[in-house]
Design an enzyme around this catalytic site. Structure first.
Site, PDB file in Angstrom:
ATOM      1  N   LYS A  47       0.848  -1.192   0.000  1.00  0.00           N
ATOM      2  CA  LYS A  47       0.000   0.000   0.000  1.00  0.00           C
ATOM      3  C   LYS A  47       0.881   1.238   0.000  1.00  0.00           C
ATOM      4  O   LYS A  47       1.859   1.320   0.750  1.00  0.00           O
ATOM      5  CB  LYS A  47      -0.936   0.016   1.205  1.00  0.00           C
ATOM      6  CG  LYS A  47      -1.964   1.155   1.140  1.00  0.00           C
ATOM      7  CD  LYS A  47      -3.032   0.999   2.190  1.00  0.00           C
ATOM      8  CE  LYS A  47      -2.496   1.282   3.590  1.00  0.00           C
ATOM      9  NZ  LYS A  47      -3.581   1.268   4.585  1.00  0.00           N
TER      10      LYS A  47
ATOM     11  N   ARG B 231     -10.582  -1.635   6.542  1.00  0.00           N
ATOM     12  CA  ARG B 231      -9.781  -2.557   7.351  1.00  0.00           C
ATOM     13  C   ARG B 231      -9.461  -1.968   8.713  1.00  0.00           C
ATOM     14  O   ARG B 231      -9.393  -2.676   9.713  1.00  0.00           O
ATOM     15  CB  ARG B 231      -8.546  -3.023   6.603  1.00  0.00           C
ATOM     16  CG  ARG B 231      -7.450  -1.999   6.284  1.00  0.00           C
ATOM     17  CD  ARG B 231      -6.553  -1.672   7.452  1.00  0.00           C
ATOM     18  NE  ARG B 231      -5.232  -1.229   7.058  1.00  0.00           N
ATOM     19  CZ  ARG B 231      -4.485  -0.420   7.784  1.00  0.00           C
ATOM     20  NH1 ARG B 231      -4.946   0.111   8.913  1.00  0.00           N
ATOM     21  NH2 ARG B 231      -3.273  -0.106   7.375  1.00  0.00           N
TER      22      ARG B 231
ATOM     23  N   GLY C 278      -6.588   7.222  15.505  1.00  0.00           N
ATOM     24  CA  GLY C 278      -6.071   8.278  14.643  1.00  0.00           C
ATOM     25  C   GLY C 278      -4.567   8.458  14.636  1.00  0.00           C
ATOM     26  O   GLY C 278      -3.953   8.602  13.586  1.00  0.00           O
TER      27      GLY C 278
END
Length: 323
Positions: free
Chosen positions: A77, A120, A231
């Protein structure tokens, strides 16, 4: 193009857009796929971080996240994180996922990485909550109103009987917009201005922000609460204060990633508030049953994720299997 591993290397890879990713990755199936992936394991090198200086505003980040399974697929990714993109009407996190044939290295699919990431990530939080949140958890507080927030609500609702959702954001109008969206989906959702009061009443608190200073105070957490911190992904980022880790039983997605990258753990460990040994377990432990999850209704549980390429690979494989 067929997704079968025997497809010719010269065949063009399938292009999978965000809508297709969202449609194929329903949360019950994705949570199950992640559970199996953590139980089985994958080869996951530590991801690469490359800061990108910006002439104005906060610095950006380039992330490269590879993973592969023995005898299976290879994936990587490529993610950019531009914290100030909200002012441009763009998401802060943008990504692309490349899935390769494990036998030949030929590209099988190019998948929208942003949708893959939010699905995900939310599913990993839900996997943790399925072991750590109380079975009757029905009140959720979502802290943050970005692209990930609604997916976190839906994912938690796939594993726990979420009925009420309080939405807090720095911008009230964004919180109200998200609350309306969730209300249309059948949740009893409302935007709130007093985060402390909302957290005190919550069974699950899920944070998905780019905060550098704590937003959630440990003193607000009620007995039996589950805190889900999603986060922060660098040592300088914080979503909860020292009192939260001091009071809670702590879990992470992966020890290697969280203990190096998560400011919510790196900072209190450096300050001597907790030690690395206070991290009870990770998702490998929970999936394999080597560490128990929630042990009693009154304990406060704490899950910190920074993301792992194992999750991306498992999600990408599920997408291609279903296509």
């Amino acid at each position: 193009m067929s997704s079968d591993a025997s497809a010719p290397a010269s065949a063009a890879p399938r292009i999978v857009d965000a809508a297709t990713v969202q449609r194929t990755l329903d949360f019950p199936s994705l949570v199950h796929a992640l559970d199996e992936a953590f139980r089985a394991g994958r080869e996951v090198p530590l991801r690469h971080h490359h800061p990108i200086a910006q002439p104005a505003g906060r610095d950006a980040m380039l992330l490269l996240m590879p993973a592969w399974s023995r005898g299976g697929a290879v994936g990587i990714k490529i993610v950019t994180v531009y914290p100030d993109n909200g002012r441009r009407g763009l998401p802060a996190v943008i990504g692309t996922y490349l899935l390769l044939d494990g036998a030949t290295g030929a590209p099988k699919a190019v998948i929208d990485g942003s949708m893959l990431t939010v699905r995900r990530t939310a599913a990993a939080s839900a996997l943790a909550a399925s072991r750590l949140a109380r079975a009757d958890a029905g009140r959720l507080v979502i802290v943050g109103t970005g692209a990930l927030a609604p997916h976190l609500v839906r994912a938690h609702a796939a594993v726990r009987p979420i009925r009420q959702v309080a939405v807090w954001g720095r911008r009230r109008e964004a919180a109200e917009t998200l609350a309306r969206t969730l209300s249309e989906e059948g949740f009893a959702a409302e935007a709130v201005g007093d985060l402390g009061r909302a957290v005190r009443d919550a069974d699950i608190v899920s944070c998905a922000t780019l905060a550098n200073e704590p937003l959630v105070r440990g003193e607000w957490l009620a007995p039996g609460c589950h805190l889900d911190l999603v986060g922060g992904f660098t040592p300088t980022m914080r979503e909860a204060d020292d009192e939260a880790v001091r009071r809670a039983r702590i879990f992470v997605d992966t020890r290697e990633g969280a203990l190096h990258e998560a400011g919510d753990l790196v900072q209190p460990i450096a300050a001597g508030v907790i030690g690395a040994g206070d991290v009870v377990g990770d998702l490998f432990d929970l999936a394999r049953g080597t560490v128990p999850g929630r042990e009693h209704d009154d304990e406060i549980t704490y899950f910190k994720s920074v993301g792992t390429a194992l999750e991306d690979l498992a999600a990408a494989e599920l997408v291609v299997q279903r296509l």
